[in-house]
Scaffold this motif. Structure first.
Motif, PDB file in Angstrom:
ATOM      1  N   ARG A 155       0.660  -1.219  -0.020  1.00 37.37           N
ATOM      2  CA  ARG A 155      -0.051  -0.218   0.317  1.00 37.37           C
ATOM      3  C   ARG A 155       0.531   1.386   0.387  1.00 37.37           C
ATOM      4  O   ARG A 155       1.016   2.040  -1.079  1.00 37.37           O
ATOM      5  CB  ARG A 155      -1.016   0.031   1.372  1.00 37.37           C
ATOM      6  CG  ARG A 155      -2.352  -1.312   1.375  1.00 37.37           C
ATOM      7  CD  ARG A 155      -2.843  -1.329   2.236  1.00 37.37           C
ATOM      8  NE  ARG A 155      -3.815  -1.963   2.344  1.00 37.37           N
ATOM      9  CZ  ARG A 155      -3.582  -3.312   3.303  1.00 37.37           C
ATOM     10  NH1 ARG A 155      -2.504  -3.111   4.099  1.00 37.37           N
ATOM     11  NH2 ARG A 155      -4.155  -4.231   3.236  1.00 37.37           N
ATOM     12  N   GLU A 156       2.039   1.384   0.741  1.00 38.53           N
ATOM     13  CA  GLU A 156       3.087   1.939   0.310  1.00 38.53           C
ATOM     14  C   GLU A 156       3.706   2.766  -0.966  1.00 38.53           C
ATOM     15  O   GLU A 156       3.697   3.999  -0.608  1.00 38.53           O
ATOM     16  CB  GLU A 156       3.601   2.420   1.879  1.00 38.53           C
ATOM     17  CG  GLU A 156       3.530   2.508   3.509  1.00 38.53           C
ATOM     18  CD  GLU A 156       4.357   1.282   4.369  1.00 38.53           C
ATOM     19  OE1 GLU A 156       5.205   1.163   3.578  1.00 38.53           O
ATOM     20  OE2 GLU A 156       4.477   2.317   5.652  1.00 38.53           O
ATOM     21  N   ARG A 182       1.487   4.261  -3.241  1.00 35.55           N
ATOM     22  CA  ARG A 182       0.545   5.812  -1.892  1.00 35.55           C
ATOM     23  C   ARG A 182       1.723   6.590  -2.479  1.00 35.55           C
ATOM     24  O   ARG A 182       1.588   7.251  -3.881  1.00 35.55           O
ATOM     25  CB  ARG A 182       0.351   5.807  -1.229  1.00 35.55           C
ATOM     26  CG  ARG A 182      -1.092   5.003  -0.580  1.00 35.55           C
ATOM     27  CD  ARG A 182      -1.483   6.311   0.944  1.00 35.55           C
ATOM     28  NE  ARG A 182      -0.204   5.205   1.655  1.00 35.55           N
ATOM     29  CZ  ARG A 182      -0.710   4.462   2.516  1.00 35.55           C
ATOM     30  NH1 ARG A 182      -1.551   3.721   2.138  1.00 35.55           N
ATOM     31  NH2 ARG A 182       0.490   3.678   3.181  1.00 35.55           N
ATOM     32  N   ARG A 211      -3.200   9.987  -5.860  1.00 36.04           N
ATOM     33  CA  ARG A 211      -3.078   8.674  -4.837  1.00 36.04           C
ATOM     34  C   ARG A 211      -3.829   8.184  -4.723  1.00 36.04           C
ATOM     35  O   ARG A 211      -3.274   7.450  -3.931  1.00 36.04           O
ATOM     36  CB  ARG A 211      -2.243   9.277  -3.679  1.00 36.04           C
ATOM     37  CG  ARG A 211      -0.971  10.330  -4.628  1.00 36.04           C
ATOM     38  CD  ARG A 211       0.163   9.452  -4.832  1.00 36.04           C
ATOM     39  NE  ARG A 211       1.076  10.687  -5.469  1.00 36.04           N
ATOM     40  CZ  ARG A 211       2.189   9.867  -6.646  1.00 36.04           C
ATOM     41  NH1 ARG A 211       2.244   8.572  -6.698  1.00 36.04           N
ATOM     42  NH2 ARG A 211       3.557  10.953  -6.931  1.00 36.04           N
ATOM     43  N   ASP A 212      -4.822   8.297  -4.902  1.00 35.40           N
ATOM     44  CA  ASP A 212      -6.230   7.819  -4.491  1.00 35.40           C
ATOM     45  C   ASP A 212      -6.497   6.708  -4.727  1.00 35.40           C
ATOM     46  O   ASP A 212      -6.404   6.463  -6.525  1.00 35.40           O
ATOM     47  CB  ASP A 212      -7.706   7.656  -4.079  1.00 35.40           C
ATOM     48  CG  ASP A 212      -8.783   7.737  -3.641  1.00 35.40           C
ATOM     49  OD1 ASP A 212      -8.302   6.258  -2.876  1.00 35.40           O
ATOM     50  OD2 ASP A 212      -9.634   8.067  -3.065  1.00 35.40           O
ATOM     51  N   THR A 213      -5.796   5.088  -4.648  1.00 33.49           N
ATOM     52  CA  THR A 213      -6.106   3.813  -5.170  1.00 33.49           C
ATOM     53  C   THR A 213      -7.213   3.051  -4.934  1.00 33.49           C
ATOM     54  O   THR A 213      -6.982   1.218  -5.119  1.00 33.49           O
ATOM     55  CB  THR A 213      -4.808   3.279  -5.250  1.00 33.49           C
ATOM     56  OG1 THR A 213      -4.097   2.719  -4.541  1.00 33.49           O
ATOM     57  CG2 THR A 213      -3.764   4.028  -6.079  1.00 33.49           C
ATOM     58  N   ASP A 230      -6.953  -1.696  -1.680  1.00 37.09           N
ATOM     59  CA  ASP A 230      -7.608  -1.752  -0.771  1.00 37.09           C
ATOM     60  C   ASP A 230      -8.903  -2.049  -0.642  1.00 37.09           C
ATOM     61  O   ASP A 230      -9.838  -1.528  -0.233  1.00 37.09           O
ATOM     62  CB  ASP A 230      -7.392   0.077   0.035  1.00 37.09           C
ATOM     63  CG  ASP A 230      -7.635  -0.077   1.383  1.00 37.09           C
ATOM     64  OD1 ASP A 230      -7.563  -0.580   1.908  1.00 37.09           O
ATOM     65  OD2 ASP A 230      -8.152   1.744   2.214  1.00 37.09           O
TER      66      ASP A 230
END
Length: 297
Positions: A36-37, A40, A263-265, A103
Motif C-alpha cells: 500500500r505504501e 501511495r 494518489r487514491d488507489t 485497498d
C-alpha cells in the motif's frame, strides 16, 4: 564498473524514486502495508513469494472457490497436481496483491485474461498487472501509472555469449559485452534478458519484439536505448533489477503514462458502486458442487 555488470545485492539496482522495492509476502496475511505504501508513494508495487509458501491456503482454504472466481473451473479441470497447485497459487498471489494495492478484498476483484494470457482486472482499466514465475518463485507487479512488466530467472542460470549475443543483444550491448572479462558476461546477459522480458511484457509484445531492436544501459538508473546506444525514451520508463530470496534475479519495467496524478488507489474510488455490485454478483458461484481436490487427486 561496467554499465552492464553492476554488482547485484539483495537491494539490487533500481530507480528507487519511481519503482517500489519488491516485497516478500509469505502468504495471504502479508505483510501488505509495504504494498500500500508503494502504491501511495510511487504508484506501483511488486510482490514475490514461492508457491510452497501459499500451498496451505491453496489446499485448505474453504473460501477458495469465490477467491478463484472464473478460474475455479480451470483449476478443477487441471489433472496434474503440481501444475494445478502452481496455477492456483499464482492466481491467489495475483488477487491478494491487487487487493492490497487497491485497498479492497480479493474476492471483490474479477481476474480475467487478454489474448496471449496476460491477466487484467475487469472494470479497473487504470490498473495494470504483470505476473511471472520460474522454478518455485512467483512475482506480481501492479501499477496505476501505466504499464508494468516483471520477469524473473534463477540467478545462477548460465548464459552463453557466443550462442545468444546474435539473438538478444543490440550492437551497442554486444560491443560492451565483448570488452568485458569472459567470467562477467553470463551475469550481464542474464540481467539484460530479464530486463528485456520485463519491458516487452509491459508493452504487450513478449517475444514478438526482437531483443536486438532495443537495448539497456546500466548504472543506478537503467535506461532504455536504441540499438546504437542512444537514449530511446524521454524519462517515461523506469527499470529495476533485484536479487530476491538470494537465488533469483527479478526485473521490473514501469511506464508512466502521465495521465493521472491521483494518489487514491482504493477500488471504491476507481470504480462505481453499480459496477462493483455487478462484479460481486458474477463472482458468486452459488453452492459448491463438492470440495476442492486434495493433493494427489
Amino acid at each position: 564498473m561496467n554499465r552492464l555488470t553492476d554488482t547485484l545485492t539483495d537491494t539490487g539496482t533500481v530507480d528507487t524514486d519511481r519503482i517500489s522495492e519488491p516485497v516478500h509476502v509469505g502468504g495471504p496475511d502479508g505483510p501488505w502495508q509495504r504494498v500500500r505504501e508503494g502504491m501511495r508513494a510511487r504508484g506501483n508495487a511488486t510482490v514475490f513469494t514461492t508457491w510452497g509458501e501459499w500451498l496451505g491456503t491453496a489446499v485448505t482454504d474453504p473460501g477458495l472457490r469465490p477467491l478463484l472466481g472464473r478460474d475455479w473451473q480451470r483449476y478443477r479441470r487441471t489433472a496434474d497436481p503440481l501444475i494445478r497447485y502452481r496455477f492456483v497459487t499464482s492466481r491467489l498471489v495475483t488477487k491478494f496483491t491487487a487487493a492490497a494495492a487497491l485497498d479492497t478484498r480479493a474476492t471483490d476483484l474479477n481476474l480475467a485474461y487478454k489474448i496471449g494470457g496476460r491477466p487484467y482486472l475487469r472494470g479497473l482499466d487504470q490498473v495494470d498487472i504483470s505476473l511471472t514465475h520460474t522454478d518455485d518463485l512467483i512475482a506480481v507487479g501492479v501499477s496505476r501509472n501505466g504499464r508494468i512488466g516483471v520477469d524473473a530467472e534463477p540467478a545462477d542460470r548460465p548464459m552463453s555469449f557466443d550462442l545468444l549475443h546474435g539473438h538478444m543483444c543490440s550492437p551497442a550491448e554486444r560491443a560492451e559485452l565483448e570488452r568485458m572479462p569472459p567470467e562477467q558476461r553470463s551475469a550481464a546477459l542474464l540481467r539484460l534478458w530479464t530486463l528485456k522480458e520485463a519491458y516487452t511484457k509491459a508493452i504487450g509484445q513478449g517475444l514478438r519484439l526482437g531483443f536486438t531492436e532495443f537495448g539497456f544501459g546500466g548504472g543506478d538508473e537503467t535506461s532504455l536505448l536504441t540499438p546504437a546506444g542512444r537514449s530511446a525514451s524521454r524519462g517515461e520508463w523506469a527499470f529495476g533489477t533485484h536479487r530476491v530470496l538470494g537465488r533469483y534475479l527479478l526485473s521490473v519495467a514501469c511506464h508512466d503514462a502521465g495521465l493521472d496524478t491521483s494518489r487514491d488507489t482504493a477500488a471504491g474510488s476507481m470504480l462505481d458502486e453499480g459496477f462493483m455490485g455487478a462484479v460481486a454478483g458474477l463472482l458468486d458461484p452459488g453452492p459448491p458442487d463438492g470440495p476442492a481436490p486434495g493433493p494427489g487427486t
